[in-house]
Write a protein that holds these residues in place. Sequence first.
Motif, PDB file in Angstrom:
ATOM      1  N   PRO A 105       0.824  -1.208   0.000  1.00 37.31           N
ATOM      2  CA  PRO A 105       0.000   0.000   0.000  1.00 37.31           C
ATOM      3  C   PRO A 105       0.863   1.265   0.000  1.00 37.31           C
ATOM      4  N   ALA A 106       0.399   2.277  -0.714  1.00 33.35           N
ATOM      5  CA  ALA A 106       1.193   3.486  -0.942  1.00 33.35           C
ATOM      6  C   ALA A 106       1.653   4.145   0.348  1.00 33.35           C
ATOM      7  N   ARG A 107       0.879   4.036   1.415  1.00 34.93           N
ATOM      8  CA  ARG A 107       1.230   4.753   2.646  1.00 34.93           C
ATOM      9  C   ARG A 107       2.523   4.233   3.276  1.00 34.93           C
ATOM     10  N   PHE A 108       2.992   3.065   2.859  1.00 32.93           N
ATOM     11  CA  PHE A 108       4.229   2.512   3.434  1.00 32.93           C
ATOM     12  C   PHE A 108       5.452   2.811   2.582  1.00 32.93           C
ATOM     13  N   MET A 109       5.258   3.428   1.443  1.00 31.76           N
ATOM     14  CA  MET A 109       6.384   3.608   0.534  1.00 31.76           C
ATOM     15  C   MET A 109       7.328   4.734   0.926  1.00 31.76           C
ATOM     16  N   SER A 110       6.987   5.495   1.960  1.00 33.30           N
ATOM     17  CA  SER A 110       7.902   6.528   2.447  1.00 33.30           C
ATOM     18  C   SER A 110       8.947   5.942   3.388  1.00 33.30           C
ATOM     19  N   ALA A 111       8.780   4.687   3.774  1.00 30.36           N
ATOM     20  CA  ALA A 111       9.759   4.038   4.646  1.00 30.36           C
ATOM     21  C   ALA A 111      11.058   3.806   3.893  1.00 30.36           C
ATOM     22  N   SER A 112      12.154   3.794   4.612  1.00 30.23           N
ATOM     23  CA  SER A 112      13.449   3.537   4.000  1.00 30.23           C
ATOM     24  C   SER A 112      13.555   2.079   3.581  1.00 30.23           C
ATOM     25  N   ARG A 113      14.088   1.842   2.412  1.00 30.89           N
ATOM     26  CA  ARG A 113      14.282   0.459   1.955  1.00 30.89           C
ATOM     27  C   ARG A 113      15.220  -0.287   2.897  1.00 30.89           C
ATOM     28  N   ALA A 114      16.118   0.435   3.541  1.00 30.86           N
ATOM     29  CA  ALA A 114      17.066  -0.204   4.459  1.00 30.86           C
ATOM     30  C   ALA A 114      16.350  -0.898   5.616  1.00 30.86           C
ATOM     31  N   GLU A 115      15.148  -0.421   5.939  1.00 26.62           N
ATOM     32  CA  GLU A 115      14.375  -1.037   7.017  1.00 26.62           C
ATOM     33  C   GLU A 115      13.717  -2.335   6.570  1.00 26.62           C
ATOM     34  N   GLY A 116      13.646  -2.534   5.257  1.00 28.94           N
ATOM     35  CA  GLY A 116      13.010  -3.728   4.713  1.00 28.94           C
ATOM     36  C   GLY A 116      11.529  -3.489   4.476  1.00 28.94           C
ATOM     37  N   TYR A 117      11.054  -3.903   3.304  1.00 28.40           N
ATOM     38  CA  TYR A 117       9.647  -3.722   2.946  1.00 28.40           C
ATOM     39  C   TYR A 117       8.817  -4.984   3.181  1.00 28.40           C
ATOM     40  N   GLY A 118       9.471  -6.063   3.602  1.00 28.84           N
ATOM     41  CA  GLY A 118       8.749  -7.315   3.779  1.00 28.84           C
ATOM     42  C   GLY A 118       7.603  -7.233   4.765  1.00 28.84           C
ATOM     43  N   GLN A 119       7.760  -6.391   5.775  1.00 27.41           N
ATOM     44  CA  GLN A 119       6.718  -6.259   6.794  1.00 27.41           C
ATOM     45  C   GLN A 119       5.442  -5.618   6.247  1.00 27.41           C
ATOM     46  N   PHE A 120       5.550  -4.968   5.084  1.00 28.17           N
ATOM     47  CA  PHE A 120       4.393  -4.287   4.496  1.00 28.17           C
ATOM     48  C   PHE A 120       3.703  -5.127   3.417  1.00 28.17           C
ATOM     49  N   LEU A 121       4.278  -6.271   3.078  1.00 24.84           N
ATOM     50  CA  LEU A 121       3.748  -7.079   1.984  1.00 24.84           C
ATOM     51  C   LEU A 121       2.291  -7.470   2.231  1.00 24.84           C
ATOM     52  N   LEU A 122       1.412  -7.095   1.319  1.00 24.55           N
ATOM     53  CA  LEU A 122      -0.006  -7.460   1.377  1.00 24.55           C
ATOM     54  C   LEU A 122      -0.647  -7.099   2.723  1.00 24.55           C
ATOM     55  N   ARG A 123      -0.200  -5.999   3.296  1.00 26.04           N
ATOM     56  CA  ARG A 123      -0.626  -5.623   4.653  1.00 26.04           C
ATOM     57  C   ARG A 123      -2.141  -5.556   4.800  1.00 26.04           C
ATOM     58  N   ASP A 124      -2.813  -4.912   3.861  1.00 23.06           N
ATOM     59  CA  ASP A 124      -4.259  -4.726   4.012  1.00 23.06           C
ATOM     60  C   ASP A 124      -5.021  -6.039   3.864  1.00 23.06           C
ATOM     61  N   LEU A 125      -4.518  -6.959   3.043  1.00 18.86           N
ATOM     62  CA  LEU A 125      -5.174  -8.259   2.901  1.00 18.86           C
ATOM     63  C   LEU A 125      -4.915  -9.143   4.121  1.00 18.86           C
ATOM     64  N   ARG A 126      -3.776  -8.962   4.751  1.00 15.73           N
ATOM     65  CA  ARG A 126      -3.404  -9.814   5.889  1.00 15.73           C
ATOM     66  C   ARG A 126      -4.130  -9.415   7.178  1.00 15.73           C
ATOM     67  N   GLU A 127      -4.368  -8.113   7.331  1.00 16.59           N
ATOM     68  CA  GLU A 127      -4.980  -7.640   8.575  1.00 16.59           C
ATOM     69  C   GLU A 127      -6.372  -8.234   8.752  1.00 16.59           C
ATOM     70  N   GLY A 128      -6.611  -8.795   9.886  1.00 20.36           N
ATOM     71  CA  GLY A 128      -7.916  -9.358  10.200  1.00 20.36           C
ATOM     72  C   GLY A 128      -8.166 -10.728   9.607  1.00 20.36           C
ATOM     73  N   ASP A 129      -7.130 -11.338   9.015  1.00 20.46           N
ATOM     74  CA  ASP A 129      -7.285 -12.678   8.436  1.00 20.46           C
ATOM     75  C   ASP A 129      -6.277 -13.620   9.092  1.00 20.46           C
ATOM     76  N   PRO A 130      -6.673 -14.302  10.153  1.00 24.81           N
ATOM     77  CA  PRO A 130      -5.737 -15.184  10.867  1.00 24.81           C
ATOM     78  C   PRO A 130      -5.284 -16.381  10.040  1.00 24.81           C
ATOM     79  N   ASP A 131      -5.997 -16.673   8.951  1.00 27.13           N
ATOM     80  CA  ASP A 131      -5.633 -17.809   8.100  1.00 27.13           C
ATOM     81  C   ASP A 131      -4.902 -17.386   6.829  1.00 27.13           C
ATOM     82  N   PHE A 132      -4.427 -16.159   6.807  1.00 30.32           N
ATOM     83  CA  PHE A 132      -3.736 -15.702   5.601  1.00 30.32           C
ATOM     84  C   PHE A 132      -2.531 -16.608   5.346  1.00 30.32           C
ATOM     85  N   PRO A 133      -2.394 -17.126   4.117  1.00 31.43           N
ATOM     86  CA  PRO A 133      -1.376 -18.149   3.840  1.00 31.43           C
ATOM     87  C   PRO A 133       0.054 -17.776   4.231  1.00 31.43           C
TER      88      PRO A 133
END
Length: 199
Positions: free
Chosen positions: A26-54
């Motif tokens: 999601p665009a709101r996470f793109m201001s983060a530094s790449r050095a911090e790693g973007y993996g934590q933002f992957l599919l964030r909106d689809l993952r939130e609230g879905d305990p069975d997300f693959p």
Amino acid sequence: MAGWSRHDGTAVALPRDNIDTDQLIPARFMSASRAEGYGQFLLRDLREGDPDFPLDRFPQASILLAGRNFGCGSSREAAVYALVDAGIRCVIATGFGDIFAANAVNNGLLPARLAETPALMQALAGRTTSASIDLETSQIALNGATLQFDLAPVWRTKLINGWDDIDLTRAHLDDIRTFRDQRHKRHRWSWPASQNPQD
């Protein structure tokens, strides 16, 4: 970027079509530094609230089996960064957004195009399986089957060598210099009088 020709990993299915780059990061996470790693933002909106997300159930997965038209939408390269930073080395789908696929290859991520995936999607529903990818043969061994995927030869070269477009151009520097020198000899009139082609 390190190149690779073979990858052995865990495959997981994400049974969704048309996952676009805004969903991937999601665009709101793109201001983060790449050095911090973007993996934590992957599919964030689809993952939130879905305990069975693959990808939350199977965080060790490095091969993602997705639906049709993966990586459509805007051209944001950060979508690829998010996948790579989350440990994904290959996305398998029946189709990809063109810009996404090119960005993926330039960052060492394989967009493996298969003609059909529904049977695989069903077989992987709610579970994982080990898989092996061979870039030299364009084959994936997965769920007891060996599958052939489409991969342009130049993309294979880039992935195996860990090259982006600039690296690919540099691989032809000798040919470029030869062409430049020959053209200068044959068409001196087309060069500024003060310019030395050796500079």
